[in-house]
Motif scaffolding. Structure first.
Motif: not given
Length: 263
Positions: A67-74, A76, A102, A105
């Motif tokens: 569910k952790e698709r966005d690298d920047r959000t993860f 952070r 990715s 990540k």
């Protein structure tokens, strides 16, 4: 102890599972991170959850990586956790690492583990082998690798469950048709327990062939395999698989992946 979830509820343990946490504890005591690798229904998540229940004074953060698709959000989120670690003892659990992550990540997680200190830990749970970036952690003794084989139930462990539940079936028979695969062992025991409760007699062969087990294998194991794992199913049946899973061609084919990976 608190458990912070980023998505869905973490799975609870079941009484028909053997405590395999000693395998995980061996690595977690020495290494800042551990990587648990195993196919679907092989006991990875149950083992981690059992370990969590034993801990005191530790906060847990669980990421469901699919569910952790966005690298920047993860990234952070990891930064926020690292800041909290200055004041709290935290174990980060990365569950459902079943799809390739990715490189961004992966590098963020490698950096996160390298900077862990004290009793802070990171646990990775996956059906896939570690990302190539994680190899640096293994080489530098920052990560302990736990394979599926170490999570399989032994005859003695299955016997312990049978005795606790006062089941008339022999542990060796269950082991011979499951190879100690936790998910299959658990399901067989639950079905046999129900049959015994109502006075029905069922042989190990009948148990192996029953609809519930076949559907369980199809939905809970086969249905969750990665493309690479499914590709293994195109390979012919091995003698080892045939010996473990008996005459049923359907069951043999569905469980072929366990033979390819661990036997």
């Amino acid at each position: 102890m608190t458990l912070q979830r980023t998505d869905k509820v973490f799975f609870s343990t079941r009484e028909d599972y053997i405590d395999k946490t000693q395998v995980i504890e061996k690595g977690i005591k020495t290494f800042p991170s551990i990587f648990i690798e195993g196919a679907a229904a092989s006991g990875k998540t149950v083992g981690v959850n059992m370990l969590i229940q034993k801990q005191k004074g530790i906060n847990f953060v669980v990421f469901f990586m699919d569910k952790e698709r966005d690298d920047r959000t993860f990234i952070r989120k990891l930064t926020q956790i690292r800041n909290r670690m200055e004041q709290e003892k935290i174990w980060v659990i990365c569950e459902d690492m079943n799809l390739p992550i990715s490189d961004v990540k992966a590098m963020a997680l490698v950096d996160f583990v390298h900077k862990l200190c004290g009793d802070n830990r990171c646990i990775f749970v996956s059906r896939e082998k570690p990302h190539r970036k994680f190899l640096d952690l293994i080489w530098k003794e920052k990560m302990y690798l736990i394979t599926q084989k170490s999570l399989l139930f032994t005859i003695e462990e299955i016997d312990e469950i049978c005795k606790t539940k006062r089941l008339s079936i022999k542990a060796r028979e269950i082991y011979q048709v499951t190879g100690g695969w936790p998910g299959c062992v658990s399901l067989m025991i639950r079905i046999f327990e129900k049959e015994q409760k109502y006075g029905s007699r069922i042989t190990i062969n009948e148990l192996r062939e029953c609809y519930e087990i076949a559907e369980y294998i199809d939905g809970e194991i086969l249905g969750t395999l990665s493309k690479l794992e499914k590709d293994f199913l195109e390979i012919g049946l091995t003698k080892k698989c045939a010996r473990i899973y008996g005459r049923s061609a359907t069951v043999q084919k569905r469980l072929k992946i366990s033979s390819e990976k661990d036997f």
